[in-house]
Design an enzyme around this catalytic site. Structure first.
Site, PDB file in Angstrom:
ATOM      1  CG  HIS A   8      -7.201   0.538  -0.987  1.00  0.00           C
ATOM      2  ND1 HIS A   8      -6.521   0.837   0.165  1.00  0.00           N
ATOM      3  CD2 HIS A   8      -7.489  -0.782  -0.925  1.00  0.00           C
ATOM      4  CE1 HIS A   8      -6.394  -0.257   0.894  1.00  0.00           C
ATOM      5  NE2 HIS A   8      -6.963  -1.261   0.254  1.00  0.00           N
ATOM      6  CG  HIS A  49      -1.939   1.034   1.286  1.00  0.00           C
ATOM      7  ND1 HIS A  49      -1.670   2.366   1.523  1.00  0.00           N
ATOM      8  CD2 HIS A  49      -3.280   0.963   1.099  1.00  0.00           C
ATOM      9  CE1 HIS A  49      -2.810   3.066   1.489  1.00  0.00           C
ATOM     10  NE2 HIS A  49      -3.801   2.241   1.225  1.00  0.00           N
ATOM     11  CB  CYS A 103      -4.308   3.541  -1.904  1.00  0.00           C
ATOM     12  SG  CYS A 103      -5.455   4.498  -0.886  1.00  0.00           S
ATOM     13  CE1 TYR A 125     -11.573   1.176   5.908  1.00  0.00           C
ATOM     14  CE2 TYR A 125     -10.432   2.651   7.406  1.00  0.00           C
ATOM     15  CZ  TYR A 125     -10.440   1.869   6.274  1.00  0.00           C
ATOM     16  OH  TYR A 125      -9.322   1.783   5.493  1.00  0.00           O
ATOM     17  CG  ASP A 180      -9.136   3.476   1.111  1.00  0.00           C
ATOM     18  OD1 ASP A 180      -9.320   3.048   2.245  1.00  0.00           O
ATOM     19  OD2 ASP A 180      -8.000   3.659   0.644  1.00  0.00           O
ATOM     20  CG  HIS A 181     -10.204   6.226   4.392  1.00  0.00           C
ATOM     21  ND1 HIS A 181      -9.154   7.068   4.598  1.00  0.00           N
ATOM     22  CD2 HIS A 181      -9.724   4.980   4.582  1.00  0.00           C
ATOM     23  CE1 HIS A 181      -8.078   6.365   4.902  1.00  0.00           C
ATOM     24  NE2 HIS A 181      -8.390   5.090   4.890  1.00  0.00           N
TER      25      HIS A 181
HETATM   26  C1  CS2 Z   1      -5.100   3.193   4.635  1.00  0.00           C
HETATM   27  C2  CS2 Z   1      -4.253   2.281   5.505  1.00  0.00           C
HETATM   28  O1  CS2 Z   1      -6.318   2.145   2.983  1.00  0.00           O
HETATM   29  C3  CS2 Z   1      -6.330   2.544   4.112  1.00  0.00           C
HETATM   30  O2  CS2 Z   1      -7.317   2.499   4.829  1.00  0.00           O
HETATM   31  O3  CS2 Z   1      -5.498   4.331   5.279  1.00  0.00           O
HETATM   32  O4  CS2 Z   1      -4.735   2.225   6.792  1.00  0.00           O
HETATM   33  C4  CS2 Z   1      -4.045   0.907   4.964  1.00  0.00           C
HETATM   34  O5  CS2 Z   1      -4.966   0.015   5.482  1.00  0.00           O
HETATM   35  C5  CS2 Z   1      -2.680   0.353   5.285  1.00  0.00           C
HETATM   36  O6  CS2 Z   1      -1.717   1.299   5.110  1.00  0.00           O
HETATM   37  C6  CS2 Z   1      -2.353  -0.846   4.470  1.00  0.00           C
HETATM   38  O7  CS2 Z   1      -1.267  -1.499   4.956  1.00  0.00           O
HETATM   39 MN    MN Z   2      -5.988   2.857   0.974  1.00  0.00          MN
END
Ligand code: CS2
Ligand code: MN
Length: 353
Positions: free
Chosen positions: A271, A206, A244, A330, A316-317
């Site tokens: 992501h 990531h 991502c 989340y 993702d978020h």
């Molecule tokens: C990121 C990270 O994608 C996400 O939610 O904000 O928290 C991600 O889960 C990690 O960096 C992956 O290892």
């Molecule tokens: Mn991400």
């Protein structure tokens, strides 16, 4: 593409599997053993328990996010050998329940960084916010305290265990340059990729979030050139990416659709989310819709579609909407809306093919 949804586990998430099952087109959960500290081998009974639960709802457990990398590996300390050994054993065990992709990251000390977990947006929702100036003058301990002040929620990347040794860690990283970090990543990958290959599991790194150094710590998985370098460290399809869009897209110089076009064959996990960037370097997370943020999500989806992408995707978020109380970023609602937007684009592209 195969749609999946991140779920933190029973008793550890406000969202339930019964709810996730009602989001159209979700075939699996993205999971982890959040109570196992980084570096330790994952117990098979706990892995099996998640598999059993997922089975009950008809979800696959193909994607794990994340098996966290112990700081000693990132620091290149001698003690890394033990942690690498444990990591290999965890890979082998995950293969037993059919895991296909392991997401991980190589960010020193902190995972993602934000300055406000609930910044108000104009529509009355809240979202994760990053303020450039604030970070510059901030003592990282302040941020840790802010996050730790909510005892119900340990957040991935901000586990108390990880933060306990903060001062020592900062001291240890003082002498670690970007090049050292690259060397330590290479060393790690050279050892684990053959094991991943033997178990048909793709290791999908990531990118750093945000994709620039924070608190003086080195960060390397940040841009197009560095993604290319990463893929060449060990040239195997099992050395793969979690692309991502929101992490990389926080930097206006990152052309996310361009990255998808070049790397599509090596992206195991996508992501997808949007961010709005401001001229002063701040950014806020928004709904997934292109019009709401700085990223062209339609263009990103087109790049995946044209590249014949068959990997895993998750929203993702999301924002916090409709009064939902949830883990920062989340919640159920906005991520479910995000999924419908992604499917809307994808299904339209499929029809036109
Ligand atoms: C990121 C990270 O994608 C996400 O939610 O904000 O928290 C991600 O889960 C990690 O960096 C992956 O290892
Ligand atoms: Mn991400």
């Amino acid at each position: 593409m195969k749609m999946v949804f991140r779920w933190y586990g029973e008793g550890n998430d406000t969202v339930t599997l019964a709810q996730i099952r009602q989001i159209p087109g979700v075939s699996g959960i993205v999971w982890a053993l959040h109570d196992v500290p980084a570096g330790e081998e994952w117990p098979i009974e706990k892995i099996m328990a998640v598999k059993k639960l997922a089975d009950r709802y008809g979800f696959n457990v193909d994607v794990v996010e994340s098996v966290n990398v112990h700081e000693d590996i990132k620091l290149g300390l001698k003690t890394r050998e033990l942690y690498i050994e444990n990591y290999k054993n965890t890979i082998t065990k995950l293969a037993r329940v059919g895991v296909k992709v392991i997401c991980y990251n190589f960010m020193p000390v902190f995972d993602w960084t934000r300055t406000d977990m609930a910044k108000g947006l104009a529509d009355g929702s809240t979202a994760l916010f990053y303020e450039n100036e604030k970070i510059k003058d901030m003592d990282p301990m302040e941020l840790v305290k802010q996050i730790a002040s909510n005892p119900d929620l340990t957040m991935p990347g901000w586990e108390p265990e990880r933060l306990r040794h903060l001062n020592e860690l900062f001291e240890a990283y003082k002498s670690v340059t970007d090049e050292d970090l690259w060397q330590n990543l290479k060393y790690f990958l050279e050892q684990i990729i053959p094991v991943a290959e033997a178990n048909a599991i793709k290791m999908a790194i990531h990118p750093d979030d945000p994709p620039w150094p924070v608190f003086g710590l080195p960060r390397i998985i940040t841009n197009h050139e560095n993604l290319r370098r990463l893929l060449n460290l060990v040239d195997s399809p099992y050395n793969a990416l979690t692309l991502c869009s929101g992490s990389l897209g926080a930097n206006a110089e990152n052309d996310v659709p361009g990255m998808v076009r070049e790397f599509v064959d090596r992206i195991a996990f996508a992501h997808i989310r949007n961010v709005r960037r401001f001229d002063n370097g701040d950014f806020i997370e928004t709904s997934h819709r292109s019009a709401d943020g700085s990223l062209d999500i339609v263009e990103i989806m087109k790049a995946y579609h044209e590249g014949g992408f068959t990997g895993y995707v998750r929203p993702d978020h999301g924002r916090h909407i409709w009064g939902e109380k949830c883990r920062p970023g989340y919640g159920l609602y906005d991520r479910a809306l995000g999924i419908m937007y992604l499917w809307g684009i994808w299904d339209t592209l499929e029809k036109r093919r």
